[in-house]
Scaffold this motif. Structure first.
Motif, PDB file in Angstrom:
ATOM      1  N   PHE A  10       0.096   4.743  13.348  1.00  0.00           N
ATOM      2  CA  PHE A  10      -0.957   3.991  12.648  1.00  0.00           C
ATOM      3  C   PHE A  10      -0.697   2.484  12.690  1.00  0.00           C
ATOM      4  O   PHE A  10      -1.636   1.680  12.703  1.00  0.00           O
ATOM      5  N   GLN A  11       0.561   2.122  12.679  1.00  0.00           N
ATOM      6  CA  GLN A  11       0.933   0.759  12.322  1.00  0.00           C
ATOM      7  C   GLN A  11       0.523  -0.316  13.334  1.00  0.00           C
ATOM      8  O   GLN A  11       0.017  -1.380  12.937  1.00  0.00           O
ATOM      9  N   GLN A  59      -1.787   9.325   4.301  1.00  0.00           N
ATOM     10  CA  GLN A  59      -1.534   9.715   5.697  1.00  0.00           C
ATOM     11  C   GLN A  59      -2.832   9.852   6.512  1.00  0.00           C
ATOM     12  O   GLN A  59      -2.917  10.642   7.439  1.00  0.00           O
ATOM     13  N   LEU A  97      -3.192  -0.894  12.733  1.00  0.00           N
ATOM     14  CA  LEU A  97      -3.415  -1.618  11.489  1.00  0.00           C
ATOM     15  C   LEU A  97      -3.031  -3.087  11.640  1.00  0.00           C
ATOM     16  O   LEU A  97      -3.673  -3.967  11.051  1.00  0.00           O
ATOM     17  N   MET A 130       4.039   6.718   6.147  1.00  0.00           N
ATOM     18  CA  MET A 130       2.917   6.359   7.022  1.00  0.00           C
ATOM     19  C   MET A 130       3.298   6.673   8.466  1.00  0.00           C
ATOM     20  O   MET A 130       4.326   6.179   8.962  1.00  0.00           O
ATOM     21  N   THR A 163      -8.326   5.846   5.661  1.00  0.00           N
ATOM     22  CA  THR A 163      -7.974   5.305   4.348  1.00  0.00           C
ATOM     23  C   THR A 163      -7.131   4.050   4.491  1.00  0.00           C
ATOM     24  O   THR A 163      -7.313   3.078   3.740  1.00  0.00           O
ATOM     25  N   SER A 164      -6.248   4.047   5.469  1.00  0.00           N
ATOM     26  CA  SER A 164      -5.401   2.873   5.710  1.00  0.00           C
ATOM     27  C   SER A 164      -6.246   1.659   6.063  1.00  0.00           C
ATOM     28  O   SER A 164      -5.997   0.546   5.568  1.00  0.00           O
ATOM     29  N   ILE A 183       0.816  -1.214   0.000  1.00  0.00           N
ATOM     30  CA  ILE A 183       0.000   0.000   0.000  1.00  0.00           C
ATOM     31  C   ILE A 183       0.848   1.262   0.000  1.00  0.00           C
ATOM     32  O   ILE A 183       0.311   2.363  -0.174  1.00  0.00           O
ATOM     33  N   LEU A 185       3.345  -2.606   4.593  1.00  0.00           N
ATOM     34  CA  LEU A 185       3.471  -1.180   4.879  1.00  0.00           C
ATOM     35  C   LEU A 185       4.912  -0.758   4.613  1.00  0.00           C
ATOM     36  O   LEU A 185       5.762  -1.566   4.232  1.00  0.00           O
ATOM     37  N   HIS A 210      -2.036   5.423   1.427  1.00  0.00           N
ATOM     38  CA  HIS A 210      -2.878   5.700   2.599  1.00  0.00           C
ATOM     39  C   HIS A 210      -3.199   7.184   2.728  1.00  0.00           C
ATOM     40  O   HIS A 210      -4.081   7.579   3.505  1.00  0.00           O
TER      41      HIS A 210
END
Length: 351
Positions: free
Chosen positions: A97-98, A31, A101, A93, A35-36, A25, A53, A29
């Motif tokens: 977020f990670q 940012q 996710l 990213m 969306t991610s 991706i 990622l 995303h």
């Protein structure tokens, strides 16, 4: 020696196992965490095995300088930004977020991992995500410090080779091996974005497999699905392709990525290609093929009523469809023989 077959999560990587299909991706995303998340959900529906990622910050990749080689040329795919720093500032990213996710991917039963671009990113991924595999980007494969930090995790590594020479690949492989890596997959790719099909040199995978005895594959930046399917037909164990919700969206990577429908079609085509090249066999397979053999294959049939005592001739015995009679190769052997009982037109010839 590296292992020729190994596991990544619930997936087995290597010869005679389904191709491991990765949706990258990248910067698609935009940012945005929403969306991610949508990307992960779409990746799962597309049939991909994994989502990848990227873990970096602009400061870990470059410095903010607007002169010389730091300026992106106007004819470059990424020319919408003034310099490298601004490109990565708009593309990376956020690290926060990670972990979230990663949890969502687990609920979706989707393997998630990331490309780390320097050792602090490897450390972050190990502590916060505990991924089943690490990825080395083609531009980073000459960074020994990064390679050593990944190898020391003792986890499988997927390495893209981009425009690397065999000498550079050999150095990277040796560095990984001596630093503790035992499970490695090597991907052929072109570092152009997008890449032309004629610049992919997919046959290089076979050379890499012969030299290093590892699973091989393709990180595909070309348009469409043709190159990826060709790679699988040639034995690719891993396919990586960029994934976006909308190829017309604004951002550096959307234009050369696949949208969900095209990615789904690629996955379906890859699975068909795998089924078609799985083994060598000259036997008849499947009910439909048996039916076709019986209906459309030629064999010897009596084509005129023949009375007992008459002889077989080219007039009353012919090679025709359907199957069911003696094979046509015996026609000359049968001609002139006497019939021992009366036979009606349309009878398959038998001994």
């Amino acid at each position: 020696m590296f292992k020729s077959i190994f596991s990544i999560g619930n997936h087995i990587i290597g010869e005679n196992h389904p191709c491991f299909i990765i949706a990258e991706i990248s910067a698609n995303h935009n940012q945005k965490i929403e969306t991610s998340i949508r990307l992960l959900e779409a990746v799962k529906k597309s049939g991909a095995d994994a989502v990848k990622l990227q873990t970096y910050t602009p400061d870990t990749l470059t410095i903010d300088v607007t002169k010389g080689a730091f300026i992106i040329p106007r004819n470059n795919t990424f020319a919408g930004t003034k310099n490298l720093y601004q490109l990565y500032e708009t593309a990376y990213m956020p690290w926060e977020f990670q972990p979230k996710l990663n949890e969502i991917a687990k609920k979706l039963k989707l393997t998630l991992f990331s490309t780390a671009y320097e050792p602090t990113a490897v450390k972050f991924l190990e502590e916060k995500l505990n991924p089943p595999v690490h990825k080395i980007a083609s531009f980073e494969m000459n960074d020994d410090e990064l390679l050593k930090s990944m190898a020391k995790t003792k986890k499988p590594i997927i390495m893209s080779t981009g425009m690397a020479t065999l000498e550079e690949i050999d150095h990277a492989v040796s560095t990984l091996k001596t630093s503790g890596c035992e499970e490695l997959a090597i991907l052929r790719c072109s570092s152009a974005y997008p890449a032309k099909a004629e610049d992919m040199y997919v046959q290089n995978m076979r050379v890499l497999r012969d030299i290093y005895h590892t699973p091989v594959g393709l990180s595909d930046h070309s348009a469409g699905l043709g190159v990826a399917v060709a790679a699988v037909a040639l034995g690719a164990n891993v396919i990586e392709k960029h994934f976006t919700l909308d190829t017309h969206d604004k951002g550096p990577d959307h234009s050369f990525s696949m949208d969900p429908e095209e990615f789904r079609l690629m996955v379906r085509s890859i699975r068909q290609a795998e089924a078609a090249v799985k083994e060598v066999s000259f036997d008849v397979h499947g009910e439909l093929e048996y039916q076709s053999q019986a209906l459309f294959r030629r064999s010897l049939y009596v084509v005129e009523d023949i009375k007992k005592g008459e002889k077989l001739t080219k007039t009353n015995l012919r090679s025709i469809r359907p199957g069911g009679g003696i094979a046509p190769k015996y026609l000359e052997q049968l001609l002139g023989l006497m019939i021992m009982k009366s036979v009606s037109r349309g009878t398959p010839m038998s001994w």
